[in-house]
Design a protein around this motif. Structure first.
Motif, short mmCIF file in Angstrom:
data_model
loop_
_atom_site.label_atom_id
_atom_site.label_comp_id
_atom_site.label_asym_id
_atom_site.label_seq_id
_atom_site.Cartn_x
_atom_site.Cartn_y
_atom_site.Cartn_z
N GLY A 1 1.02 -1.48 -0.01
CA GLY A 1 -0.22 0.15 -0.04
C GLY A 1 0.89 1.39 0.11
O GLY A 1 2.02 1.06 0.58
N THR A 2 0.23 2.30 -0.74
CA THR A 2 1.07 3.69 -0.52
C THR A 2 0.20 4.54 0.52
O THR A 2 -1.00 4.17 0.59
N PRO B 1 -6.29 4.58 0.20
CA PRO B 1 -7.35 4.46 1.31
C PRO B 1 -7.30 3.00 1.48
O PRO B 1 -7.37 2.24 0.45
N ALA B 2 -7.23 2.46 2.77
CA ALA B 2 -7.43 1.09 3.21
C ALA B 2 -9.00 0.94 3.63
O ALA B 2 -9.37 1.97 4.40
N GLY B 3 -9.52 -0.09 3.35
CA GLY B 3 -10.65 -0.32 3.85
C GLY B 3 -11.14 -1.63 4.08
O GLY B 3 -10.62 -2.59 3.62
N ILE B 4 -12.27 -2.22 4.97
CA ILE B 4 -12.55 -3.41 5.37
C ILE B 4 -14.26 -3.49 4.73
O ILE B 4 -15.12 -2.71 5.27
N GLN B 5 -14.46 -4.38 4.04
CA GLN B 5 -15.77 -4.80 3.75
C GLN B 5 -16.53 -5.84 4.45
O GLN B 5 -16.19 -6.82 4.87
N TYR C 1 -2.73 1.37 9.80
CA TYR C 1 -3.01 0.21 10.97
C TYR C 1 -3.83 -0.86 10.20
O TYR C 1 -3.39 -1.97 10.30
N LEU C 2 -4.67 -0.44 9.35
CA LEU C 2 -5.36 -1.52 8.36
C LEU C 2 -4.45 -2.26 7.60
O LEU C 2 -4.57 -3.63 7.54
N ARG C 3 -3.72 -1.32 6.91
CA ARG C 3 -2.66 -2.16 6.08
C ARG C 3 -1.82 -3.17 6.70
O ARG C 3 -1.45 -4.32 6.40
N ASN C 4 -1.34 -2.71 7.85
CA ASN C 4 -0.53 -3.63 8.80
C ASN C 4 -1.14 -4.95 9.05
O ASN C 4 -0.34 -5.97 9.11
N ILE C 5 -2.44 -4.75 9.31
CA ILE C 5 -3.19 -6.05 10.15
C ILE C 5 -3.26 -6.95 8.90
O ILE C 5 -3.28 -8.03 9.06
N LEU C 6 -3.74 -6.51 7.65
CA LEU C 6 -3.73 -7.26 6.62
C LEU C 6 -2.36 -7.70 5.86
O LEU C 6 -2.49 -8.91 5.29
N ASN D 1 0.34 -7.61 15.32
CA ASN D 1 0.27 -6.12 15.08
C ASN D 1 0.06 -5.60 16.25
O ASN D 1 -0.65 -6.20 17.23
N PHE D 2 0.61 -4.28 16.77
CA PHE D 2 0.34 -3.70 17.85
C PHE D 2 -0.47 -2.23 17.50
O PHE D 2 0.14 -1.67 16.36
#
Length: 331
Positions: free
Chosen positions: A100-101, A105-109, A125-130, A135-136
């Motif tokens: 991701g750059t 935008p990062a999103g969860i469906q 944070y979302l990109r890190n979890i994915l 993850n902290f």
């Protein structure tokens, strides 16, 4: 929203041994789906010919994983755990972290619609979890740490990337001594886990959450119940981690098994432990900060998404603590 340019790779695995190819793909192509979910690609095959589509880095990484699976399939029966280890050996973590750059935008469906990260920190944070297995998320109340982690967990369950959700937190009161709580074990620990339930109810609905808990697909339990377990194919959230001891957080981190993702959230400015007990979250941030494959996202007052007054309250406390530190500093 811009999407990374798509790339395609054609692979022909030789020799065309049907039994070996079936071992690579797994029952109902389970192993291919595992690679797809981890790397964000699409894999199709006809016989020994494979087509991989996705972003350039992901496609190249997936191609290496498929070729390595084919080599291993000659000598052993492949399991999901073996697929996981092969992906780890392919050093995909660094590649996924670059996927991701900052402007993307990062999103969860999920059932309630698309949940997007607000601001650069939530999106990171979302990109890190994915992209990372552990993850902290560390920062003040109201920054969306727990809510976004639950959203990622629900999405992983609904897309069958994991088989169960495990939500846990230490049973520590916030500055009060409540004494003995009435009821059975579940009723005693429920008050401590209420924020996790609230996020689940909003995303899945009350009835569905109740059914999934009844079937043990969703497990909500105090941290003490994690000892001695190995949690495979699970999405695990440890909330309020600032109230863990150093022994507890080490115990929790060593429970993570194959095919699992763990998210640890906490606010090191709101520790409710006795004064003689150091916070496990503070300790672990120093211990693990250079460990590859673990992500850290740090939030501050600017990331608060509750009432505007909450942001100002957090900022006021931060300023007060800085002044206190300056006064206490020698010289």
């Amino acid at each position: 929203m811009t999407t990374p340019p798509q790339s395609s790779l054609a692979l022909a695995l030789e020799p065309a041994d049907n039994q070996r190819l079936a071992n690579v793909c797994g029952p109902f192509d389970k192993h291919l789906r595992q690679v797809e979910n981890r790397l964000g690609v699409e894999i199709s095959n006809r016989g020994n010919r494979f087509q991989i589509v996705g972003s350039d880095r992901s496609v190249r990484a997936a191609g290496e994983v498929v070729k390595n699976l084919f080599k291993v399939a000659l000598e052993e029966m492949i399991t999901p755990e073996r697929v996981h280890l092969l992906m780890q050996d392919s050093n995909i973590e660094a590649m996924l972290a670059q996927q991701g750059t900052p402007g993307e935008p990062a999103g969860i469906q999920c059932k309630r619609g698309l949940i997007k990260g607000r601001g650069a920190n939530q999106q990171r944070y979302l990109r890190n979890i994915l992209s990372s297995d552990i993850n902290f998320g560390v920062g003040p109340a109201g920054t969306g740490k727990t809510y976004l982690a639950v959203a990622c967990a629900v999405a992983a369950l609904e897309t069958e990337r994991v088989r169960r959700l495990i939500l846990t937190r230490p049973a520590v009161e916030a500055g009060e001594r409540l004494g003995f709580l009435p009821g059975d074990l579940a009723q005693k620990v429920d008050p401590y886990l209420r924020p996790l339930y609230d996020a689940l109810y909003e995303m899945l609905g009350f009835e569905r959450v109740a059914k999934l808990i009844e079937r043990n697909v969703i497990e909500v339990a105090p941290l003490a119940f994690m000892r001695g377990r190995t949690l495979n194919d699970s999405f695990i959230i440890l909330d309020e981690a600032q109230n863990t001891t150093t022994e507890q957080i080490k115990m929790f981190l060593t429970r993570v098994g194959f095919g699992s993702t763990a998210v640890i959230t906490g606010d090191i400015t709101q520790i409710d432990l006795p004064r003689d007990k150091p916070s496990g979250l503070r300790h672990v941030l120093d211990v693990l900060r250079d460990v590859e494959g673990i992500s850290f996202t740090f939030f501050d007052a600017r990331d608060v998404v509750r009432h505007p007054l909450v942001q100002r309250i957090v900022s006021a406390y931060e300023a007060h603590e800085r002044r206190q530190t300056d006064r206490d500093a020698p010289g």
